[in-house]
Design a protein around this motif. Structure first.
Motif, PDB file in Angstrom:
ATOM      1  N   GLY B  60      -1.236   7.966   1.253  1.00  0.00           N
ATOM      2  CA  GLY B  60      -0.720   6.674   1.696  1.00  0.00           C
ATOM      3  C   GLY B  60       0.437   6.183   0.834  1.00  0.00           C
ATOM      4  O   GLY B  60       1.454   5.705   1.341  1.00  0.00           O
ATOM      5  N   LEU B  63       4.187   7.404   1.117  1.00  0.00           N
ATOM      6  CA  LEU B  63       5.031   6.905   2.197  1.00  0.00           C
ATOM      7  C   LEU B  63       5.946   5.790   1.714  1.00  0.00           C
ATOM      8  O   LEU B  63       6.941   5.462   2.366  1.00  0.00           O
ATOM      9  CB  LEU B  63       4.157   6.404   3.345  1.00  0.00           C
ATOM     10  CG  LEU B  63       3.276   7.491   3.970  1.00  0.00           C
ATOM     11  CD1 LEU B  63       2.368   6.885   5.032  1.00  0.00           C
ATOM     12  CD2 LEU B  63       4.138   8.599   4.565  1.00  0.00           C
ATOM     13  N   LEU B  64       5.599   5.201   0.571  1.00  0.00           N
ATOM     14  CA  LEU B  64       6.432   4.117   0.050  1.00  0.00           C
ATOM     15  C   LEU B  64       7.691   4.637  -0.625  1.00  0.00           C
ATOM     16  O   LEU B  64       8.588   3.882  -0.949  1.00  0.00           O
ATOM     17  CB  LEU B  64       5.635   3.277  -0.942  1.00  0.00           C
ATOM     18  CG  LEU B  64       4.387   2.589  -0.373  1.00  0.00           C
ATOM     19  CD1 LEU B  64       3.637   1.873  -1.462  1.00  0.00           C
ATOM     20  CD2 LEU B  64       4.785   1.619   0.725  1.00  0.00           C
ATOM     21  N   GLY B 139       1.666  -4.655   0.128  1.00  0.00           N
ATOM     22  CA  GLY B 139       2.082  -4.529   1.526  1.00  0.00           C
ATOM     23  C   GLY B 139       0.945  -4.089   2.426  1.00  0.00           C
ATOM     24  O   GLY B 139      -0.042  -3.508   1.945  1.00  0.00           O
ATOM     25  N   PRO B 140       1.041  -4.376   3.729  1.00  0.00           N
ATOM     26  CA  PRO B 140      -0.050  -4.053   4.655  1.00  0.00           C
ATOM     27  C   PRO B 140      -0.333  -2.555   4.735  1.00  0.00           C
ATOM     28  O   PRO B 140      -1.485  -2.153   4.907  1.00  0.00           O
ATOM     29  CB  PRO B 140       0.461  -4.596   5.991  1.00  0.00           C
ATOM     30  CG  PRO B 140       1.949  -4.694   5.822  1.00  0.00           C
ATOM     31  CD  PRO B 140       2.197  -4.990   4.377  1.00  0.00           C
ATOM     32  N   GLU B 141       0.731  -1.728   4.578  1.00  0.00           N
ATOM     33  CA  GLU B 141       0.505  -0.284   4.764  1.00  0.00           C
ATOM     34  C   GLU B 141      -0.358   0.331   3.677  1.00  0.00           C
ATOM     35  O   GLU B 141      -0.878   1.428   3.826  1.00  0.00           O
ATOM     36  CB  GLU B 141       1.840   0.466   4.891  1.00  0.00           C
ATOM     37  CG  GLU B 141       2.748   0.430   3.675  1.00  0.00           C
ATOM     38  CD  GLU B 141       3.673  -0.781   3.646  1.00  0.00           C
ATOM     39  OE1 GLU B 141       3.197  -1.896   3.939  1.00  0.00           O
ATOM     40  OE2 GLU B 141       4.855  -0.617   3.325  1.00  0.00           O
ATOM     41  N   ILE B 142      -0.517  -0.368   2.554  1.00  0.00           N
ATOM     42  CA  ILE B 142      -1.350   0.228   1.508  1.00  0.00           C
ATOM     43  C   ILE B 142      -2.545  -0.670   1.167  1.00  0.00           C
ATOM     44  O   ILE B 142      -3.247  -0.442   0.191  1.00  0.00           O
ATOM     45  CB  ILE B 142      -0.541   0.499   0.224  1.00  0.00           C
ATOM     46  CG1 ILE B 142       0.159  -0.783  -0.243  1.00  0.00           C
ATOM     47  CG2 ILE B 142       0.454   1.613   0.406  1.00  0.00           C
ATOM     48  CD1 ILE B 142      -0.072  -1.021  -1.678  1.00  0.00           C
ATOM     49  N   HIS B 144      -5.396  -0.895   2.325  1.00  0.00           N
ATOM     50  CA  HIS B 144      -6.717  -0.272   2.325  1.00  0.00           C
ATOM     51  C   HIS B 144      -6.856   0.775   1.217  1.00  0.00           C
ATOM     52  O   HIS B 144      -7.872   1.432   1.113  1.00  0.00           O
ATOM     53  CB  HIS B 144      -6.943   0.409   3.683  1.00  0.00           C
ATOM     54  CG  HIS B 144      -5.917   1.457   3.968  1.00  0.00           C
ATOM     55  ND1 HIS B 144      -4.596   1.158   4.227  1.00  0.00           N
ATOM     56  CD2 HIS B 144      -6.017   2.808   4.004  1.00  0.00           C
ATOM     57  CE1 HIS B 144      -3.927   2.287   4.424  1.00  0.00           C
ATOM     58  NE2 HIS B 144      -4.756   3.290   4.289  1.00  0.00           N
TER      59      HIS B 144
END
Lengths: 540, 217, 323
Positions: B60, B63-64, B139-142, B144
């Motif tokens: 995950g 991807l940043l 951020g929302p993408e990480i 979780h």
């Protein structure tokens, strides 16, 4: 005496700057020796302080905090500032090019740089002491080392810097041994001290980078909380232990291999006999250096690593033992049909055989997993590694100093005093550390400032003998220094032991500034006592 | 290589001849490369260990990173390796000027690499994708993911150490430019250039491992 | 136990202790044999071939190898270490395979005391009570730095880690009170981080478990406080005689009752019941000048009556010292 023969590296060139900026490996070796002895003294004083505190069960002499600082500094100074740099840095630098017939090491400027890097690292350690010390133990186990309020960063920084010095010295020696030999000096004609330095250097350049990066990670953990080793941030303290021991177990061989090399020189010379099993000793050095990389997990038998790892690490550990054992037998058999003289270096070598054998055999106890679980982190371990480090390395270092003193300093110490000191060191050492095996068997944990009264008698005994040990080493070194007085100069042609390696046969004592007046021509092997007679000469 | 055995001024006093000096330097350099490999080796081990502990977090978090900038940097660094090889080749062929040109090109590529790296870092600093305790990006993408700060710790330590090597390499190349321009290095004596070349290839090689490990997988 | 074992080792209490001691003896006697060969060979050769006064320096023997001797040096130690290795592993497997009927006790290390959580609820500090002839499974962890839980008479130890559980077990064969030590360095109080394991007959243990937590109702407060002082490990860091350990002595605090106490941030407060109570429950908020703030909180480890008891005990020290 011809005028040019009087010129030697000690007196030519003159002036303080000619020392501080020297590229001469012999002078650099002497400066290492000087630095090493200072820290040996400091570490020794700290050790005696610990023994004083431990002479009785309570906090009679030091508080817990003081004791924790003292034992940490004792370990770190002895290991990183004395033992690791002392033999390769002092004796190795001094002798390696001479033994190869070379004018200098491969990279003289790098050699001087190594020394100053060592000095810089040492300054960090000294700063740590002045700033109030560090209390984590020389192993810096996390998370204690990431949370302790003591000066962890300057200390680990110092170790990180000294690591570079160690790497550069190793690199320099490897290039020197490969490329700087005189024609005809093939690998099998090298003195075994050179083989030992070669093995040491290989370990230095391959293991030290790992401790360097570990120390960087530890510093960053404290500064930035990177979460690699600190469990509170998702890291793992056991990973730290793996990293740490991946270096620090091979570091044991950085410490002991040069000692093996010194013993391999002293015994044949003072027995006037060809060394037993030359090739075996040479190759066992390399195999020990290699296997030493595969056994670090035996420091972690109680850490909860997997059963499979426990079995594998225990298994491989024994493979270090066997070549070491055969070496000991080879040294002993070297005396067979020789002419053994009980000179001070030889007495140190014989003490080494006695003490190091105990150190090695007790290692077998610790390699057996089931038994190690009882003995782990007790005084049994303390006694074991002192028998290896002090009974092995430091005794060999003292033997080497006495062996090469007339060569490098052009002066002979009082041999009777030296022999008595050797006996004092031997008795004092056994008196100090043998009781610690018993303490460990009975369950006395290490790194305790105070202890249960049931252990008092043995501790008291150990403390008493440590005084004799300290005093003997002190007098032994004073005896060496006293020999340097002006009226005590030896004839430059002196070869008091009748040795036949190049540094004895082809240059004066002390050696010429450029080592040899002309390039030596190899006439015989290093231990050809069956082919050539070299008369011992000893004139003032 | 063959040399006459007279004593040229670049031969240090403790060597017999130029060949011995050259061979010794080369051996020393390779020993140094081994040391470097082990230094980074320790960090690669840390990477592997944490990746196996937190596989989803690593997948995950990578991807940043900015793949385009990473790829561009890879191309820049490989090209600089090529120009470095050409510099050594040119000086062997007595083409001093070409060699000098190639060295300058290498230096500029290295500078460009650090420039792109600077852009990447400054973006990460802005959004709080920082190592360890200073990590603040949520951020929302990480959201979780577990312990993303560890990924960035390892990322910054490894690319930072690599960047430090690039910077040191630039210093060395700058010295080479000076020495070549002055004529101290020439077709008979170019050992320093060859050694620094080996170092530069190592720096390149390490990046070739770092790039896929952090940006791609 | 024979006399040598009595001399060398602590008592053999666990089921596997004798086996481990026997492994020790196997290595011990093999080592003595090898060591005797080394020392005898060394002394014999050194003396036999010594260079006497008046001897001439001559060429010596060129003998430098012997295939028979060298293979012996390889093979004999190889056999010995192979036996050692196999024995070491076999005994080790016995030490890690926990029997199914084991009672599970949770052990938590914390700077610098041990907490024991029993299966039926109930907690003790620095005092592990177990029944004899019954496998005990110990699940270890740490609340802060590394510790290691070592019971010499059981011949077993294991590290306590803050981020995972480790397991060890033992089955005590003899009733008695034995030492527990911390063997992984954990800071200032490391050498005081000891505890006791009390092995009882199973019936006695049942009674003790039933009684756990329900006692202490009837005795006077200051006597209860004196009991808690050792039971709750206060004595690891605070003395009663005025001398300094990790924290200030109780006696000193008692004598300063009603006076001002200065903290390391420069503030101060009057020593009273509330101050003592809060410094037990929230020790990190106010740290006495000159000391390190290392005390863990006792929130949840002491109930109100126990807190009152400790305060009463502390106050009583002043009067005792005046007599």
């Amino acid at each position: 005496m011809a005028e040019n023969q009087k010129q030697n590296y000690l007196t030519h060139p003159k002036g303080i700057m000619s020392w501080l900026l020297t590229l001469d490996h012999k002078r650099i070796g002497l400066m290492y020796l000087f630095g090493g002895i200072i820290f040996f003294f400091l570490g020794g004083v700290l050790a005696l302080g610990m023994r004083l505190e431990l002479a009785a069960p309570g906090n009679d002499f030091m508080s817990n905090e003081t004791y924790n600082n003292v034992y940490t500094l004792h370990g770190a100074i002895m290991i990183f500032l004395f033992i690791i740099p002392a033999i390769p840095g002092a004796l190795g630098n001094m002798l390696l090019p001479l033994m190869l017939g070379a004018k200098d090491v491969a990279f003289p400027r790098l050699n001087l740089a190594s020394f100053y890097i060592y000095t810089l690292g040492a300054l960090f350690v000294v700063y740590t002491i002045i700033a109030g010390g560090v209390d984590t133990g020389w192993t810096f186990y996390t998370p204690y080392s990431t949370t302790s309020t003591s000066n962890v960063i300057p200390m680990t920084m110092g170790i990180f810097i000294i690591g570079f010095s160690s790497i550069l010295t190793g690199l320099n020696f490897i290039a020197t041994i490969h490329k700087m030999r005189i024609p005809g000096l093939t690998w099998y004609k090298l003195p075994l001290f050179v083989w030992a330095l070669y093995g040491t250097s290989l370990v230095q350049i391959t293991a030290t980078p790992v401790i360097a990066i570990t120390m960087v990670l530890l510093i960053l953990e404290r500064l930035l909380g990177i979460g690699i080793f600190d469990p509170a941030l998702g890291g793992d303290p056991v990973l730290y232990q793996h990293f740490f021991w991946f270096y620090s177990h091979p570091a044991v061989y950085i410490m002991i291999l040069p000692a093996f090399g010194i013993i391999s020189e002293i015994i044949p010379v003072h027995s006037r006999k060809k060394i037993w099993g030359y090739k075996f000793i040479a190759f066992s050095t390399l195999s020990i250096a290699f296997i030493g990389f595969l056994v670090w997990g035996h420091h972690m038998f109680t850490s909860g690593q997997s059963v499979f790892s426990q079995i594998v690490f225990s298994f491989i550990t024994y493979f270090v033992g066997i070549p070491t054992g055969v070496k000991i037998f080879s040294w002993i058999l070297t005396m067979y049909k020789g002419q053994v003289s009980f000179t001070p270096p030889m007495l140190y070598a014989l003490s080494f055989l006695f003490l190091f054998t105990i150190g090695g055999l007790t290692g077998i106890f610790l390699g057996a997993v089931a038994l190690d679980i009882h003995l782990h982190d007790t005084y049994f371990v303390v006694a074991h590694f002192h028998y290896v480090m002090q009974g092995g390395t430091i005794i060999a270092f003292l033997g080497g100093l006495h062996h090469w003193w007339p060569k490098t300093m052009g002066a002979m110490y009082n041999q009777t005093v030296a022999s008595i000191c050797c006996l004092g060191v031997f008795l004092g050492f056994n008196g100090t550390f043998f009781p610690q095996f018993l303490l460990g068997l009975r369950g006395m944990p290490r790194r305790y400032a105070t202890y249960d009264p049931q252990y008092a008698e043995l501790h008291n005994y150990s403390s008493f003998w440590s005084g004799i040990l300290g005093l003997s080493i002190f007098i032994a070194i004073m005896n060496l220094l006293w020999s340097l007085r002006k009226s005590n100069k030896l004839d430059p042609g002196t070869n008091p032991w009748g040795a036949m390696t190049l540094e004895w046969t082809h240059t004066s004592s002390p050696p010429h500034p450029h080592n040899f007046e002309e390039e030596p021509v190899l006439e015989h092997g290093p231990y050809d006592y069956d082919k050539v007679i070299v008369e011992p000469t000893f004139k003032k | 290589m063959s040399h006459d055995n007279s004593s040229p001024d670049f031969l240090q006093h403790h060597f017999h001849d130029v060949d011995q000096q050259y061979e010794t330097a080369k051996l020393g350099m390779w020993a140094f490369i081994l040391t470097e490999v082990l230094t980074f080796g320790g960090l690669f081990v840390a990477y592997v260990v944490y990746r196996s502990w937190y596989p989803e977090m690593f997948v995950g978090a990578n991807l940043l990173l900015d793949v385009n900038k990473g790829l561009l940097n890879t191309i820049v660094l490989i090209t600089s390796s090529l120009t470095m090889v050409l510099a050594v080749w040119a000086i062997q062929q007595k083409k001093q000027k070409l060699s000098l040109f190639m060295l300058i090109a290498t230096f500029l590529f290295a500078f460009m690499f650090l420039g792109i790296k600077y852009l990447e870092y400054s973006h990460k600093f802005e959004v709080g994708q920082l190592p360890g305790e200073y990590y603040s990006y949520m951020g929302p993408e990480i959201a979780h993911l577990n312990n993303p700060h560890i990924f960035f710790s390892i990322y910054f330590i490894m690319t930072g150490l690599h960047g430090l090597h690039v910077a040191i390499g630039m210093g060395l190349i700058a010295w080479l430019i000076y020495a070549t321009a002055k004529g101290n290095l020439h077709s008979k004596y170019y050992t320093p250039m060859e050694m620094i070349g080996i170092f530069w290839h190592l720096v390149d090689l390490i990046w070739i491992y770092l790039f896929p490990l952090f940006y791609l997988i | 136990m024979d006399r040598l074992t009595e001399y060398l080792f602590p008592k053999q209490v666990s089921t596997f202790a004798a086996d481990i001691d026997n492994l020790f003896y196997f290595i011990f006697y093999s080592s003595i044999a090898l060591f005797a060969i080394v020392v005898f060979g060394m002394v014999y050769l050194a003396i036999k071939y010594r260079f006497k006064k008046g001897d001439e320096v001559r060429l010596t023997s060129s003998k430098d190898h012997s295939n028979i001797l060298e293979s012996l040096f390889f093979i004999v130690p190889l056999i010995l270490v192979s036996i050692t290795f196999v024995w070491g592993i076999r005994s080790y497997l016995k030490m890690i395979i926990v029997p199914d009927d084991a009672i599970e006790i949770k052990v938590t290390g914390q700077s610098w005391f041990w907490t024991f959580d029993y299966p039926d609820g109930g907690t003790t500090l620095n005092e592990l009570v177990v029944p004899s002839n019954q496998p005990i499974k110990i699940v270890l962890s740490s609340k802060d730095v590394l510790h290691s839980f070592f019971i010499p008479v059981m011949r077993t130890k294991m590290d306590c880690l803050p981020n995972r559980y480790n397991v060890m077990w033992f089955d005590a064969q003899q009733e008695g009170v034995y030492d527990i030590f911390c063997t992984e360095y954990c800071g200032t109080g490391h050498s005081q981080m000891g505890a006791k394991v009390i092995v009882m007959k199973p019936a006695q243990y049942e009674a003790w478990v039933a009684d756990l937590g329900s006692d202490d109702e009837d005795i006077p407060l200051d006597e209860l406080g004196a009991k808690l002082y050792t039971k709750k490990a206060c004595n690891t860091c605070h003395t009663l005689d005025g001398s300094d350990l990790v924290g200030p002595s109780y006696l000193q605090t008692s004598q300063m009752w009603g006076e001002e106490r200065v903290f390391d941030d420069g503030t101060s407060t009057i020593i009273d019941d509330n101050y003592i109570r809060s410094s037990i429950l929230e020790p990190q908020t106010k740290i006495v000048a000159g000391y390190q703030g290392v005390m863990p909180t006792y929130q949840g480890l002491l109930n109100d009556r126990e807190l009152d008891a400790l305060i009463a005990f502390l106050k009583s020290l002043k009067e005792d010292s005046q007599i």
